[in-house]
Design an enzyme around this catalytic site. Structure first.
Site, mmCIF file in Angstrom:
data_model
loop_
_atom_site.group_PDB
_atom_site.id
_atom_site.type_symbol
_atom_site.label_atom_id
_atom_site.label_comp_id
_atom_site.label_asym_id
_atom_site.label_seq_id
_atom_site.Cartn_x
_atom_site.Cartn_y
_atom_site.Cartn_z
ATOM 1 N N ASP A 140 -40.975 38.703 -41.335
ATOM 2 C CA ASP A 140 -41.339 37.643 -40.381
ATOM 3 C C ASP A 140 -40.812 37.889 -38.977
ATOM 4 O O ASP A 140 -41.334 37.347 -38.007
ATOM 5 C CB ASP A 140 -40.747 36.297 -40.830
ATOM 6 C CG ASP A 140 -41.394 35.771 -42.091
ATOM 7 O OD1 ASP A 140 -42.598 35.995 -42.265
ATOM 8 O OD2 ASP A 140 -40.681 35.137 -42.896
ATOM 9 N N ASP B 183 -42.251 21.387 -36.384
ATOM 10 C CA ASP B 183 -43.274 21.852 -37.338
ATOM 11 C C ASP B 183 -43.475 20.864 -38.485
ATOM 12 O O ASP B 183 -44.304 21.087 -39.363
ATOM 13 C CB ASP B 183 -42.966 23.264 -37.870
ATOM 14 C CG ASP B 183 -41.545 23.425 -38.361
ATOM 15 O OD1 ASP B 183 -40.842 22.404 -38.526
ATOM 16 O OD2 ASP B 183 -41.132 24.579 -38.568
ATOM 17 N N HIS C 236 -32.529 29.500 -40.089
ATOM 18 C CA HIS C 236 -32.724 30.377 -41.256
ATOM 19 C C HIS C 236 -31.790 31.590 -41.272
ATOM 20 O O HIS C 236 -31.583 32.197 -42.324
ATOM 21 C CB HIS C 236 -34.169 30.880 -41.325
ATOM 22 C CG HIS C 236 -35.168 29.804 -41.566
ATOM 23 N ND1 HIS C 236 -35.076 28.929 -42.629
ATOM 24 C CD2 HIS C 236 -36.286 29.441 -40.876
ATOM 25 C CE1 HIS C 236 -36.102 28.079 -42.578
ATOM 26 N NE2 HIS C 236 -36.842 28.368 -41.522
ATOM 27 N N GLY D 186 -36.955 34.399 -41.170
ATOM 28 C CA GLY D 186 -37.862 33.363 -40.667
ATOM 29 C C GLY D 186 -37.776 33.108 -39.169
ATOM 30 O O GLY D 186 -37.596 31.966 -38.748
ATOM 31 N N TYR E 240 -44.959 25.074 -34.104
ATOM 32 C CA TYR E 240 -45.822 26.184 -33.692
ATOM 33 C C TYR E 240 -47.136 25.715 -33.100
ATOM 34 O O TYR E 240 -47.926 26.518 -32.627
ATOM 35 C CB TYR E 240 -45.973 27.150 -34.884
ATOM 36 C CG TYR E 240 -44.567 27.523 -35.334
ATOM 37 C CD1 TYR E 240 -43.768 28.315 -34.509
ATOM 38 C CD2 TYR E 240 -43.994 26.968 -36.472
ATOM 39 C CE1 TYR E 240 -42.451 28.568 -34.841
ATOM 40 C CE2 TYR E 240 -42.672 27.224 -36.806
ATOM 41 C CZ TYR E 240 -41.911 28.025 -35.988
ATOM 42 O OH TYR E 240 -40.604 28.261 -36.289
ATOM 43 N N ASP F 240 -36.729 19.562 -39.511
ATOM 44 C CA ASP F 240 -37.719 20.637 -39.456
ATOM 45 C C ASP F 240 -38.445 20.674 -40.811
ATOM 46 O O ASP F 240 -37.871 20.305 -41.836
ATOM 47 C CB ASP F 240 -36.940 21.942 -39.230
ATOM 48 C CG ASP F 240 -37.790 23.155 -38.932
ATOM 49 O OD1 ASP F 240 -37.773 23.619 -37.772
ATOM 50 O OD2 ASP F 240 -38.453 23.674 -39.863
ATOM 51 N N HIS G 161 -39.132 23.149 -42.568
ATOM 52 C CA HIS G 161 -38.515 24.141 -43.454
ATOM 53 C C HIS G 161 -37.064 23.756 -43.772
ATOM 54 O O HIS G 161 -36.361 23.212 -42.918
ATOM 55 C CB HIS G 161 -38.527 25.526 -42.779
ATOM 56 C CG HIS G 161 -39.900 26.002 -42.408
ATOM 57 N ND1 HIS G 161 -40.437 25.799 -41.155
ATOM 58 C CD2 HIS G 161 -40.842 26.654 -43.133
ATOM 59 C CE1 HIS G 161 -41.665 26.317 -41.111
ATOM 60 N NE2 HIS G 161 -41.934 26.841 -42.302
HETATM 61 ZN ZN LIG Z 1 -39.503 25.255 -39.397
#
Ligand SMILES: [Zn+2]
Length: 311
Positions: free
Chosen positions: A84, A250, A126, A134, A294, A162, A164
């Site tokens: 990534d 996100d 991350h 990430g 994003y 977030d 994630h």
């Molecule tokens: Zn994220």
């Protein structure tokens, strides 16, 4: 005097993986356009950031990993993780600049120069102590927590909305009783990085101090409103002396790589409630870090909503 500082620096735009990459260098400009359109630059203290020193980076990351990034940064080729996060020339300095921005904001809060702060291109949750992941090269959240501990704080809260899971922060401090953790994220069965099950509540001395709340894909602000009081109650149990909010955009409806459906009002409410909690605790300290996001319009609206609600 304004009580809120915002780090605004072109330096932050250097942290991006090229035009066309979800984490492109145009994310900062997207935020700044909306930030200006709402008249916010006149209402906050604008902070010019410093860079992070190697010693500060070493407080979280291993020397071997820092050396690896330094080599890839000089060559400008290859990957920093399994796929990534590509290397580019100067990635070490760009990533150290993000950490420096977070530390600058944190220092402004700790010195009393401001009460709350926001850093747009930061919250790289991350990155692990020994590896990138990430889109995250250096974990500014992790370095910030280590620096606050060195400054003598005994309880630091990390809250993450977030989409994630904040795995880089969670696993680095899983056994650390100085870190109160709360993370709302899309269920790991459907989204990277796959971690953050509700049974992951901390280990050893920190057992019960970490709250992971996986949400089904499609969760909207009603779902957020139902679980958010649990986050606030969790934080209150430990009376943290400093609150970090990773407010990744996100988790908003329309993000190209996730499936939650929050609105910018969610991010605003999180900022407002945490600012109120910090006041209730007597110190007022809240540091908000932009995180992911994003869809450019989404990140602009979520992050400006955060700044407005910190005011
Ligand atoms: Zn994220």
């Amino acid at each position: 005097m304004t009580s809120v500082a915002v780090v605004v620096s072109e330096r932050l735009a250097r942290y991006g993986f090229g035009e066309g990459h979800p984490f492109g260098p145009d994310r900062l400009a997207a935020f700044l356009r909306e930030f200006s359109a709402r008249g916010l630059p006149q209402r906050v203290r604008l902070l010019e950031p410093r860079t992070a020193s190697d010693e500060e980076l070493r407080s979280f990351h291993t020397p071997e990993y820092l050396e690896f990034v330094r080599e890839r940064s000089a060559s400008g080729s290859g990957l920093l993780d399994a796929g990534d996060t590509p290397a580019f020339k100067g990635v070490y300095e760009a990533a150290a600049g993000v950490v420096g921005a977070t530390l600058s904001a944190q220092e402004a809060i700790m010195s009393g120069e401001c009460r709350r702060a926001f850093v747009p291109i930061a919250g790289l949750h991350h990155a692990a102590r020994d590896r990138a992941a990430g889109f995250c090269v250096f974990n500014d959240c992790g370095v910030a927590i280590e620096q606050l501990k060195r400054a003598g704080l005994k309880s630091i809260a990390y809250v993450d909305i977030d989409a994630h899971h904040g795995d880089g922060v969670f696993y680095a401090f899983e056994e650390d009783a100085a870190v109160v953790f709360a993370d709302l994220h899309e269920d790991g069965r459907y989204l990277y990085p796959g971690t953050g099950a509700s049974a992951e509540t901390g280990r050893g001395a920190a057992r019960g101090m970490k709250l992971n709340v996986p949400l089904p894909p499609g969760s909207d602000e009603q779902v957020f409103a139902a679980v958010w009081p649990t986050v606030l109650a969790h934080l209150k149990r430990f009376s943290p002396e400093f609150i970090i909010l990773q407010c990744g955009a996100d988790s908003l409806e329309g993000d190209p790589i996730t499936h939650l459906r929050f609105s910018p009002a969610v991010h605003g409410r999180a900022a407002r409630d945490l600012a109120a909690l910090a006041e209730e605790l007597g110190h007022g300290r809240v540091l908000a870090l932009g995180g992911g996001g994003y869809n450019r319009s989404n990140l602009a609206h979520a992050w400006t909503s955060v700044v407005e609600n910190l005011l």
